[in-house]
Design an enzyme around this catalytic site. Structure first.
Site, mmCIF file in Angstrom:
data_model
loop_
_atom_site.group_PDB
_atom_site.id
_atom_site.type_symbol
_atom_site.label_atom_id
_atom_site.label_comp_id
_atom_site.label_asym_id
_atom_site.label_seq_id
_atom_site.Cartn_x
_atom_site.Cartn_y
_atom_site.Cartn_z
ATOM 1 C CG ASP A 67 -19.320 -0.421 4.230
ATOM 2 O OD1 ASP A 67 -19.562 -1.379 3.456
ATOM 3 O OD2 ASP A 67 -19.765 0.730 4.063
ATOM 4 C CD GLU A 110 8.892 -6.334 -0.534
ATOM 5 O OE1 GLU A 110 8.874 -5.754 0.554
ATOM 6 O OE2 GLU A 110 8.478 -5.811 -1.591
ATOM 7 C CB CYS A 146 7.425 -3.326 -4.364
ATOM 8 S SG CYS A 146 6.563 -3.790 -2.870
ATOM 9 C CB THR A 179 -2.852 -4.027 1.171
ATOM 10 O OG1 THR A 179 -2.058 -3.966 2.366
ATOM 11 C CG2 THR A 179 -3.879 -2.919 1.219
ATOM 12 C CG HIS A 237 4.178 -1.035 -6.668
ATOM 13 N ND1 HIS A 237 4.157 -2.401 -6.647
ATOM 14 C CD2 HIS A 237 4.109 -0.632 -5.363
ATOM 15 C CE1 HIS A 237 4.085 -2.814 -5.379
ATOM 16 N NE2 HIS A 237 4.055 -1.751 -4.594
HETATM 17 N N1 CAA Z 1 -16.855 2.786 1.420
HETATM 18 C C1 CAA Z 1 -15.985 3.224 0.478
HETATM 19 N N2 CAA Z 1 -14.720 3.655 0.799
HETATM 20 C C2 CAA Z 1 -14.343 3.614 2.082
HETATM 21 C C3 CAA Z 1 -15.212 3.182 3.094
HETATM 22 C C4 CAA Z 1 -16.513 2.743 2.732
HETATM 23 N N3 CAA Z 1 -17.379 2.304 3.637
HETATM 24 N N4 CAA Z 1 -14.538 3.253 4.272
HETATM 25 C C5 CAA Z 1 -13.299 3.748 4.000
HETATM 26 N N5 CAA Z 1 -13.189 3.961 2.686
HETATM 27 C C6 CAA Z 1 -12.029 4.463 1.947
HETATM 28 C C7 CAA Z 1 -11.321 5.609 2.660
HETATM 29 O O1 CAA Z 1 -11.961 6.848 2.420
HETATM 30 C C8 CAA Z 1 -9.947 5.516 2.017
HETATM 31 O O2 CAA Z 1 -9.985 6.084 0.732
HETATM 32 P P1 CAA Z 1 -8.885 7.200 0.341
HETATM 33 O O3 CAA Z 1 -7.545 6.572 0.593
HETATM 34 O O4 CAA Z 1 -9.148 7.476 -1.095
HETATM 35 O O5 CAA Z 1 -9.114 8.355 1.238
HETATM 36 C C9 CAA Z 1 -9.757 4.006 1.808
HETATM 37 O O6 CAA Z 1 -11.054 3.433 1.902
HETATM 38 C C10 CAA Z 1 -8.867 3.363 2.834
HETATM 39 O O7 CAA Z 1 -9.340 3.730 4.088
HETATM 40 P P2 CAA Z 1 -8.337 4.098 5.286
HETATM 41 O O8 CAA Z 1 -7.286 5.051 4.795
HETATM 42 O O9 CAA Z 1 -9.133 4.476 6.478
HETATM 43 O O10 CAA Z 1 -7.711 2.650 5.487
HETATM 44 P P3 CAA Z 1 -6.721 2.143 6.570
HETATM 45 O O11 CAA Z 1 -6.091 3.278 7.318
HETATM 46 O O12 CAA Z 1 -7.426 1.117 7.378
HETATM 47 O O13 CAA Z 1 -5.597 1.387 5.719
HETATM 48 C C11 CAA Z 1 -3.789 1.340 4.149
HETATM 49 C C12 CAA Z 1 -5.296 1.623 4.361
HETATM 50 C C13 CAA Z 1 -2.985 2.487 4.785
HETATM 51 C C14 CAA Z 1 -3.517 1.287 2.662
HETATM 52 C C15 CAA Z 1 -3.423 -0.010 4.828
HETATM 53 O O14 CAA Z 1 -4.147 -1.037 4.238
HETATM 54 C C16 CAA Z 1 -1.944 -0.322 4.759
HETATM 55 O O15 CAA Z 1 -1.165 0.133 5.600
HETATM 56 N N6 CAA Z 1 -1.494 -1.135 3.720
HETATM 57 C C17 CAA Z 1 -0.114 -1.495 3.560
HETATM 58 C C18 CAA Z 1 0.752 -0.355 3.042
HETATM 59 C C19 CAA Z 1 0.530 -0.025 1.590
HETATM 60 O O16 CAA Z 1 0.005 -0.803 0.814
HETATM 61 N N7 CAA Z 1 0.990 1.181 1.190
HETATM 62 C C20 CAA Z 1 0.899 1.591 -0.193
HETATM 63 C C21 CAA Z 1 2.041 2.492 -0.581
HETATM 64 S S1 CAA Z 1 3.615 1.723 -0.168
HETATM 65 C C22 CAA Z 1 3.909 0.603 -1.451
HETATM 66 O O17 CAA Z 1 3.328 0.701 -2.484
HETATM 67 C C23 CAA Z 1 4.886 -0.500 -1.207
HETATM 68 C C24 CAA Z 1 4.143 -1.746 -0.940
HETATM 69 O O18 CAA Z 1 3.843 -2.521 -1.846
HETATM 70 C C25 CAA Z 1 3.774 -2.041 0.443
#
Ligand code: CAA
Length: 390
Positions: free
Chosen positions: A29, A79, A111, A152, A233
């Site tokens: 979605d 990085e 980062c 991301t 960040h």
């Molecule tokens: N409509 C609106 N929102 C929706 C939705 C929909 N149809 N479906 C899902 N969502 C929302 C979820 O509720 C969730 O919101 P919350 O976090 O507020 O609960 C959000 O969308 C994300 O959904 P998921 O948690 O299910 O997503 P995911 O498990 O597929 O992956 C992630 C999300 C963990 C961020 C993943 O993209 C990831 O691993 N990214 C890389 C790691 C990262 O960026 N970490 C951030 C902290 S670490 C850091 O900052 C260092 C760095 O730069 C990497």
């Protein structure tokens, strides 16, 4: 003596992917990406752009002849390094034509490293008030096609000149920082995509923020009300908001409204670029400075830096009077306007188009890359860079 950010330049590669189309192609979605993650577009680097070229293109935008003469320290946070030995700072020192009597070093802590660069620059200028320091945050964020991290990704660089009597933001002395050895996100030497424990990384980002924020208040006696705006960040734009909302109840409703509105302004550029790792916090600061219409000289801005693995820091700056006159708003508007959207299929091809892993001789076609500085190929295991301005 006041020391801080005198200039900020920014560069993102000319390709981007629309997040709604990416979601559709993955059977997800689109609201998950645009609302749940908070990203509209994702910058994509062609093979002719790497951390060095992105950085050089960002710095070229802001450096004048005086800067080139006075910069005697180049601190390159990344990085996405291109060599285990030689620092990316030495490459850009040459590409930018800087004063040869300079130190040039690459810094690494996920980062976080550009923030370490700013703090080191501050110490250097305190001892050498006439010098200027070039601090870079430059990265290409790659998790892999159809992975949870895919939404991301991003690519880009921020280049900052740090000096005394800065025209944009004077960095204050108080800051709080915290290190803990955790495995939330990392990239082993053999991999060109990151390993990540997504949920854990989100939790730790917030935990580190709460830890340094509490310590900051304890050390300084300041509170949320002392801040005009907070920048974070931004691995994806929802992340900073998740951290900010944990502390909003500490202030009045008006304070909460102000910080929330400024947070929205601070993520406008990040929504279009995605994660640029080391430069993400500073892209957010740039977005705030260039897009707000109420911040004024004397306002205090808080900055939260987080580098997985992990190090977190909360520090602050005072906005300088007349800062609006020293930004490059038109150039950044032009940069975004000139970008070219690619289809998901094209993105997948560009993503897979990487340099040979064994260093074999390669010549790259940069005819479609409008950047001033680009990578033209590899010869004898050496990357060959071109600066079209020379
Ligand atoms: N409509 C609106 N929102 C929706 C939705 C929909 N149809 N479906 C899902 N969502 C929302 C979820 O509720 C969730 O919101 P919350 O976090 O507020 O609960 C959000 O969308 C994300 O959904 P998921 O948690 O299910 O997503 P995911 O498990 O597929 O992956 C992630 C999300 C963990 C961020 C993943 O993209 C990831 O691993 N990214 C890389 C790691 C990262 O960026 N970490 C951030 C902290 S670490 C850091 O900052 C260092 C760095 O730069 C990497």
């Amino acid at each position: 003596m006041e020391i801080g950010i005198d200039k900020i330049g920014f560069y993102a590669p000319h390709y981007y992917v629309d997040m709604v189309k990416l979601a559709e192609a993955r059977g997800i979605d689109p609201d998950k990406f645009t609302i749940g993650i908070g990203q509209d577009e994702m910058a994509l680097a062609p093979v002719t752009q790497d951390a060095v070229t992105l950085a050089a293109n960002a710095a070229l935008q802001v450096l004048d002849e005086v800067d080139k003469e006075k910069i005697d320290l180049v601190l390159f946070g990344t990085e996405s390094g291109i060599d285990h030995s030689k620092s990316a700072a030495v490459y850009i020192h040459h590409l930018l034509g800087l004063n040869p009597y300079a130190r040039s070093i690459e810094l690494k802590q996920a980062c976080y490293s550009a923030t370490a660069g700013i703090q080191m620059a501050k110490g250097h200028i305190a001892l050498n008030p006439k010098s200027k320091v070039l601090v870079i945050g430059s990265d290409i964020a790659r998790y892999g096609l159809a992975t949870p991290g895919e939404s991301t990704q991003g690519a880009g660089a921020v280049a900052m000149v740090i000096s005394k009597d800065p025209k944009l933001l004077a960095i204050e002395n108080e800051s709080t920082y915290f290190t803990n050895d955790i495995m939330d996100f990392w990239r082993p030497l053999y991999s060109d995509t990151a390993c990540v424990d997504g949920k854990f990384s989100n939790e730790q980002y917030i935990h580190f923020f709460n830890t340094v924020w509490e310590k900051y208040k304890e050390q300084t006696g300041r509170s949320l009300e002392d801040f005009a705006a907070l920048c974070y960040h931004v691995p994806y734009t929802k992340m900073g908001w998740k951290a900010l909302r944990t502390i909003l109840e500490e202030g009045t409703e008006a304070c909460g409204e102000r910080l929330r509105a400024h947070y929205e302004t601070s993520i406008q550029y990040n929504r279009k670029v995605g994660n640029i790792y080391t430069g993400s916090l500073y892209l957010s600061l740039l977005s705030l400075l260039e897009k707000n219409d109420s911040l004024k000289g004397g306002d205090r801005i808080g900055l939260y830096s987080y580098g997985s693995g992990a190090v977190g820091e909360f520090f602050t700056g005072i906005l300088q009077h007349g800062y609006q006159q020293h930004l490059y708003v038109n150039q950044h508007e032009e940069l975004f306007k000139a970008r070219q959207e690619v289809s998901v299929e094209e993105y997948e091809e560009i993503f897979a188009d990487t340099l040979p892993a064994d260093g074999s001789t390669t010549s790259l076609d940069a005819a479609n890359d409008p950047a001033a500085v680009y990578l033209s190929g590899v010869e004898d295991h050496k990357r060959i860079y071109v600066n079209r301005n020379n």
